[in-house]
Design an enzyme around this catalytic site. Structure first.
Site, short mmCIF file in Angstrom:
data_model
loop_
_atom_site.label_atom_id
_atom_site.label_comp_id
_atom_site.label_asym_id
_atom_site.label_seq_id
_atom_site.Cartn_x
_atom_site.Cartn_y
_atom_site.Cartn_z
CG ASP A 207 -4.39 -7.83 -6.20
OD1 ASP A 207 -2.97 -8.39 -6.53
OD2 ASP A 207 -4.54 -6.75 -6.99
CB SER A 208 -1.96 -11.03 -0.88
OG SER A 208 -1.44 -12.25 -1.26
CG ASP B 116 -2.08 -2.48 -8.09
OD1 ASP B 116 -2.87 -2.68 -8.90
OD2 ASP B 116 -1.50 -3.25 -7.24
CD GLU C 10 -3.66 -2.13 0.02
OE1 GLU C 10 -3.51 -2.76 -1.06
OE2 GLU C 10 -2.71 -1.92 1.05
CG HIS D 239 -3.97 -6.22 -12.35
ND1 HIS D 239 -2.99 -5.27 -12.61
CD2 HIS D 239 -3.64 -6.29 -11.18
CE1 HIS D 239 -2.26 -5.08 -11.62
NE2 HIS D 239 -2.80 -5.51 -10.60
CD GLN E 56 3.25 -2.14 1.95
OE1 GLN E 56 3.60 -3.54 1.74
NE2 GLN E 56 2.04 -1.78 1.60
N GLY F 128 -7.92 -6.88 5.57
CA GLY F 128 -8.73 -7.67 4.88
C GLY F 128 -9.32 -9.00 5.70
N1 AG3 Z 1 0.83 -8.90 -5.74
C1 AG3 Z 1 1.61 -10.09 -5.86
C2 AG3 Z 1 2.97 -9.54 -6.04
C3 AG3 Z 1 3.75 -10.64 -5.78
C4 AG3 Z 1 5.34 -10.28 -6.43
N2 AG3 Z 1 6.52 -10.91 -5.83
C5 AG3 Z 1 7.69 -10.62 -5.76
N3 AG3 Z 1 8.10 -9.44 -6.58
N4 AG3 Z 1 8.57 -11.03 -5.13
C6 AG3 Z 1 0.61 -7.97 -6.92
C7 AG3 Z 1 -0.33 -6.77 -6.81
C8 AG3 Z 1 -0.78 -6.28 -7.94
N5 AG3 Z 1 -2.11 -5.73 -8.00
#
Ligand code: AG3
Length: 293
Positions: free
Chosen positions: A164-165, A95, A115, A71, A40, A147
């Site tokens: 935590d996706s 993160d 991850e 979190h 990405q 995962g």
């Molecule tokens: N994961 C979910 C983030 C989704 C946000 N979406 C967006 N900005 N369109 C966060 C991971 C944090 N550990």
């Protein structure tokens, strides 16, 4: 020669286009990192309002200023619903913020982070130390890998699994499927539970219906709860619990141990499940979808 006065006033702004017609825009002091990781596009920006911000494929993942809400809320509801969580898996969450919160529970013996993109972990370690600091704890095992596969191969291995996706695009699509939730159920001990981040009740209604139905198909207890996260689309965010035995609503607030938190607390543990009627309706519609499966 043209005067370059305009340059002195130059401002840098980042916009996440959250939908085709809505965005969030933040003033950026500087760009600390920008690269293609192979999975990405990744950027770490220093914003004026929210501090450092992790952006994946143009989408805000977390910021120093509001990460605590997400979190704390993805972690403590499940961790305080299970009487003694020892083994915990975090799927995604490179993160490290979710791991940091998991480690606040003294019963935890092992926390496994799975991850897919190792560069996210490295970037968080370098640029987001307040979020990633838990990753250095000896109870943490980091696995850079898929995962979906990890969960498929784990049997009765965990007390709590936290998903935590990122958004359900690219590598994360599989983390929202009914088959994945079935595998999560099998990867949990018989009294284990999971929480998944399930997006915005304003902008992602179809996804919420689908994930509700998918989680219900595998778990006897399925419950959606909410939190306010300013930098995420619409600011109102949902999480969904799938539990094999314990009901988060049956937790006695007096039994919740004091935790060093700024959003989650015993009152919020229950209040987060109080849904505005339009969200309750969404969850109800999912029941109908689920019945048809
Ligand atoms: N994961 C979910 C983030 C989704 C946000 N979406 C967006 N900005 N369109 C966060 C991971 C944090 N550990």
């Amino acid at each position: 020669m043209q005067r370059q006065a305009g340059l002195f006033a130059m401002e840098l702004w980042f916009t996440e286009k959250q939908t085709s017609s809505v965005g969030i825009t933040c003033k950026v002091r500087r760009t600390l990192l920008e690269e293609h990781t192979g999975y990405q596009h990744m950027a770490v920006l220093e914003t004026e309002q929210f501090g450092r911000m992790l952006v994946l494929d143009g989408m805000v993942q977390t910021t120093e200023a509001d990460e605590f809400v997400y979190h704390e809320m993805i972690v403590h509801v499940a961790m305080n619903t299970h009487p003694r969580p020892r083994r915990v898996a975090v799927i995604g969450g490179g993160d490290g913020g979710t791991i940091r919160e998991v480690l606040k529970h003294p019963s935890v013996e092992e926390a496994v982070l799975v991850e897919i993109d190792g560069r996210v972990v490295e970037a968080a370690r370098e640029f987001l130390p307040s979020i990633s600091r838990g990753l250095a704890d000896p109870r943490v095992r980091i696995e850079i890998g898929d995962g979906v596969e990890h969960i498929r191969n784990a049997k009765e291995a965990y007390d709590v699994i936290l998903i935590d996706s990122t958004e359900p695009v690219g590598a994360a699509v599989g983390l929202f499927s009914p088959e994945f939730y079935r595998d999560v159920c099998n990867a949990l001990r018989e009294d284990g539970l999971m929480v998944a981040q399930t997006e915005s009740p304003f902008f992602n209604q179809e996804l919420i219906r689908r994930t509700q139905a998918g989680i219900r198909a595998s778990f006897p207890v399925t419950r959606l709860y909410l939190a306010n996260i300013p930098t995420y689309p619409s600011g109102l965010w949902s999480f969904t619990v799938g539990s094999r035995r314990y009901d988060p609503l049956a937790v006695d607030p007096a039994s919740i141990p004091p935790l060093d938190t700024r959003y989650y607390c015993p009152e919020i543990h229950h209040a987060a499940f109080r849904l505005p009627p339009f969200v309750r309706q969404l969850v109800g519609e999912a029941a109908a979808v689920g019945d048809g499966v």
